[in-house]
Motif scaffolding. Structure first.
Motif, PDB file in Angstrom:
ATOM      1  N   PHE A   1      17.092  32.988  42.730  1.00 52.16           N
ATOM      2  CA  PHE A   1      18.547  33.144  42.893  1.00 52.16           C
ATOM      3  C   PHE A   1      18.945  32.922  44.355  1.00 52.16           C
TER       4      PHE A   1
ATOM      5  N   GLY B   1      19.034  29.290  45.262  1.00 53.74           N
ATOM      6  CA  GLY B   1      20.223  28.633  44.718  1.00 53.74           C
ATOM      7  C   GLY B   1      21.471  28.985  45.505  1.00 53.74           C
ATOM      8  N   LEU B   2      21.584  30.254  45.860  1.00 52.75           N
ATOM      9  CA  LEU B   2      22.757  30.720  46.598  1.00 52.75           C
ATOM     10  C   LEU B   2      22.895  29.968  47.921  1.00 52.75           C
TER      11      LEU B   2
ATOM     12  N   ALA C   1      24.062  29.466  40.512  1.00 48.58           N
ATOM     13  CA  ALA C   1      23.155  30.623  40.662  1.00 48.58           C
ATOM     14  C   ALA C   1      23.882  31.918  40.282  1.00 48.58           C
ATOM     15  N   ILE C   2      25.094  32.082  40.787  1.00 47.99           N
ATOM     16  CA  ILE C   2      25.850  33.297  40.481  1.00 47.99           C
ATOM     17  C   ILE C   2      26.172  33.357  38.984  1.00 47.99           C
TER      18      ILE C   2
ATOM     19  N   GLU D   1      33.888  29.706  45.813  1.00 48.57           N
ATOM     20  CA  GLU D   1      32.651  29.575  45.030  1.00 48.57           C
ATOM     21  C   GLU D   1      32.217  30.910  44.442  1.00 48.57           C
TER      22      GLU D   1
ATOM     23  N   PHE E   1      23.085  34.112  36.958  1.00 52.26           N
ATOM     24  CA  PHE E   1      22.710  35.507  37.205  1.00 52.26           C
ATOM     25  C   PHE E   1      23.577  36.447  36.371  1.00 52.26           C
TER      26      PHE E   1
ATOM     27  N   LEU F   1      25.270  37.761  49.388  1.00 53.81           N
ATOM     28  CA  LEU F   1      26.406  36.899  49.062  1.00 53.81           C
ATOM     29  C   LEU F   1      27.209  36.579  50.330  1.00 53.81           C
TER      30      LEU F   1
ATOM     31  N   GLY G   1      22.136  26.992  48.316  1.00 50.32           N
ATOM     32  CA  GLY G   1      22.432  25.585  48.057  1.00 50.32           C
ATOM     33  C   GLY G   1      21.227  24.670  48.066  1.00 50.32           C
TER      34      GLY G   1
ATOM     35  N   ARG H   1      25.393  24.574  43.690  1.00 43.23           N
ATOM     36  CA  ARG H   1      24.166  25.273  43.311  1.00 43.23           C
ATOM     37  C   ARG H   1      24.370  26.784  43.396  1.00 43.23           C
ATOM     38  N   ALA H   2      25.148  27.198  44.388  1.00 42.16           N
ATOM     39  CA  ALA H   2      25.414  28.629  44.523  1.00 42.16           C
ATOM     40  C   ALA H   2      26.272  29.121  43.363  1.00 42.16           C
TER      41      ALA H   2
END
Ligand SMILES: Nc1ncnc2c1ncn2[C@@H]1O[C@H](COP(=O)(O)OP(=O)(O)OP(=O)(O)O)[C@@H](O)[C@H]1O
Ligand SMILES: [Mg+2]
Lengths: 308, 255
Positions: free
Chosen positions: A101, A104-105, B10-11, B103, B14, B94, A107, B6-7
């Motif tokens: 995760f 990914g966060l 991901a969120i 985002e 999740f 975050l 990028g 991508r972020a």
């Protein structure tokens, strides 16, 4: 080479009105290990949090590899990995998921090989499918480090990484840190353990009450540490250092009952022999003696005390 | 504004995984409560009130019930989704990541809205077991479903940032959302109210949501469909403005 992090006039006043940072100026050099030392509440975490984007600065500016942390936050933050002081982890996620995760966060495209390497380096591989809440505190600390390394940062912040960590993990961690440094990653760590700074850091900064009170090459500090003191308990009392002994670095203590000679252990000659000869020639006798060495801790405590 | 996809993913993943872990309860409880409404309101009351606006009562309450669920679930999901990391401290990641606020919202609100839309469709299927249903405007039905889910997920996000305790997290749904939904015509047509109450009811934004949604099912509505749509968009717009303000000021996110 320009500094990798440039902090200028950085201040922080919290909503409570408490001023945690008072116009900090600090440059971090590319590829160094910088240890930030300071007592509880000095502002270490606040400083790190501002650079990482978690806390807003009240005034001043920070650039990370030339990118302003506010106007160009994506570029700045993308370079940074942060291991926070508090053990703040998810609970129900698995180790693998939480580390992926993070990648990914930030990028980065999926890269299971890299995640595997990070987990193996931190001895987390066997736990990759465990839920985080089933891990011990030290293991959670490893997970936080793995999360920070998941996106291959060029700058790593470790906020008291060894608090509550056993010898084994500490060793693992320093190995990882050394390997990172060898690959060109800049590392900024805060710690209360002075030996840790001594062992690991290239430069040491001391912060107290929101002010940077010292930034020094470790080597220079160690030279300072090389200075020793010889204390002689005299048979009588002296009112002043006798004329004949003026060339030596002497001070009187305990109302003239103790004579203190400061010398450099790292010099070619300590001058002790000559000093003792000159002493007896001047007719001064003593009945006891001790030598003491200033530790980094003493320097640190002195610095902090001076500012009280 | 949105460049780190991508972020966002991901969120989103999740958050969806979080729902997946509690799949059973997140589906069973709304299905069960909806079934109960059907038994109590549909069967008990429906035997006395046979029709409203030419629609059998059992069918009439379906859109309202779905809306009730959609509103409460959207708010609950989205508020919890962002409140929990604030509560545990994991929000640090975050905030320190190269993600824009847009985002973050897209990830959290997108996931919460997706969950409520899925739940809404499940409840719709459940309802179809109890009463014969026709949907006259299926596309509009979906539009209202999605718009409402997004709007109230945004509202939930705001609540999740505003709340500084678990009690506050439940305060707004309990004190505001549920009453407004019940008073908004879930179980009756606003047109059956006395004139003064009809006027007051029009101050309730939920009336427009339910009315528009009901129109997509039966082709009849309390309020003009254009007005319903416009009001839905206004509420959506207000939530977006609220979130923009939160992010501009860093309200409760950054010290
Ligand atoms: N959110 C906040 N609101 C008000 N004051 C705060 C806040 N966060 C920190 N402070 C105060 O700012 C000062 C610096 O805190 P900080 O956490 O930066 O210290 P530190 O050097 O990291 O200490 P430690 O070694 O204990 O971790 C402390 O006096 C703390 O009480
Ligand atoms: Mg700290």
């Amino acid at each position: 080479m320009p500094p990798v992090i440039a902090i200028q006039g950085l201040s922080k006043t919290y909503a409570s009105g408490f001023q945690a940072l008072k116009s900090i100026d600090l440059d971090i050099r590319r590829g160094e290990i910088f240890a930030l030392l300071g007592p509880n509440g000095a502002g270490k975490t606040t400083l790190i949090s501002i650079v990482c984007g978690i806390v807003r600065a009240s005034s001043g500016s920070v650039t990370v590899d030339g990118h302003d942390i506010v106007s160009d936050f994506r570029a700045a933050r993308g370079l940074i990995g942060l291991v926070p002081q508090e053990l703040t982890t998810d609970a129900f996620e698995t180790v693998w998921d939480t580390v992926s995760f993070s990648r990914g966060l930030f990028g980065k495209p999926r890269n299971p090989e890299h995640i595997e390497k990070v987990l193996r380096d931190l001895s987390l591989w066997s736990k990759k499918d465990s839920k985080i809440m089933t891990l011990s505190g030290g293991m959670k600390r490893r997970v936080l480090i793995a999360k920070a390394l998941s996106h291959e940062p060029r700058i790593l912040f470790l906020d008291e990484p060894t608090a509550g960590v056993d010898v084994e993990l500490r060793k693992d961690m320093w190995e990882v840190v050394r390997a990172l440094r060898a690959s060109g990653v800049t590392i900024i760590l805060t710690t209360h353990y002075i030996e840790e700074a001594e062992q690991m850091a290239d430069r040491i900064g001391v912060i107290n009450k929101g002010e940077i009170v010292l930034v020094e090459e470790k080597a220079t500090l160690m030279r300072e540490l090389g200075r020793k003191q010889l204390a002689l308990q005299l048979n009588g009392r002296l009112h002043a250092v006798p004329e004949a002994l003026q060339p030596y670095d002497l001070t009187l203590a305990e109302e003239g009952a103790t004579l203190v000679y400061t010398y450099d252990t790292q010099g070619d000659r300590t001058g002790i022999t000559g000093f003792l000869q000159d002493l007896s020639r001047a007719g001064i006798e003593f009945h006891d003696l001790q030598t003491t060495q200033r530790s980094l801790e003493d320097i640190f405590v002195d610095l902090v005390r001076q500012r009280r | 504004m949105i460049s780190n996809l991508r972020a966002v993913r991901a969120i989103y993943v999740f958050e969806m995984a979080r729902a997946g872990r509690t799949l059973l309860q997140s589906i069973v409880s709304p299905v069960l409560s909806t079934s109960l409404y059907f038994v109590v309101f549909g069967a008990a009351i429906g035997s006395r009130i046979t029709e409203i606006d030419g629609v059998p009562y059992g069918a009439f309450i379906v859109p309202g019930l779905i809306m009730l669920l959609l509103l409460t679930q959207s708010v609950a999901n989205a508020s919890f989704g962002i409140y929990f990391p604030r509560f545990t401290g994991t929000i640090y990641e975050l905030l320190s990541a190269p993600v824009s606020y847009g985002e973050i919202v897209l990830g959290y609100v997108g996931a919460a809205a997706t969950k409520s839309v899925i739940l809404g469709l499940i409840v719709l299927a459940t309802a179809a077991l109890f009463v014969p249903l026709q949907i006259e405007h299926p596309v509009w039905m979906l539009v209202f479903l999605v718009l409402t889910a997004v709007t109230f997920s945004l509202l939930g996000f705001i609540i999740g940032i505003w709340a500084d305790g678990f009690e506050k997290l439940q305060l707004v749904p309990l004190l505001v959302i549920t009453p407004l939904t019940f008073l908004g015509g879930t179980f009756y047509s606003v047109s059956v109210l006395p004139p003064l109450w009809q006027k007051l009811a029009l101050l309730n934004p939920v009336v427009y949501l339910i009315s528009g949604f009901r129109w997509s099912f039966f082709g009849t509505s309390d309020v003009n469909i254009g007005v319903s749509l416009a009001m839905t968009l206004v509420v959506l717009g207000l939530c977006v403005v609220g979130i923009a303000w939160i992010f501009r000021t860093g309200y409760r996110l950054k010290a």
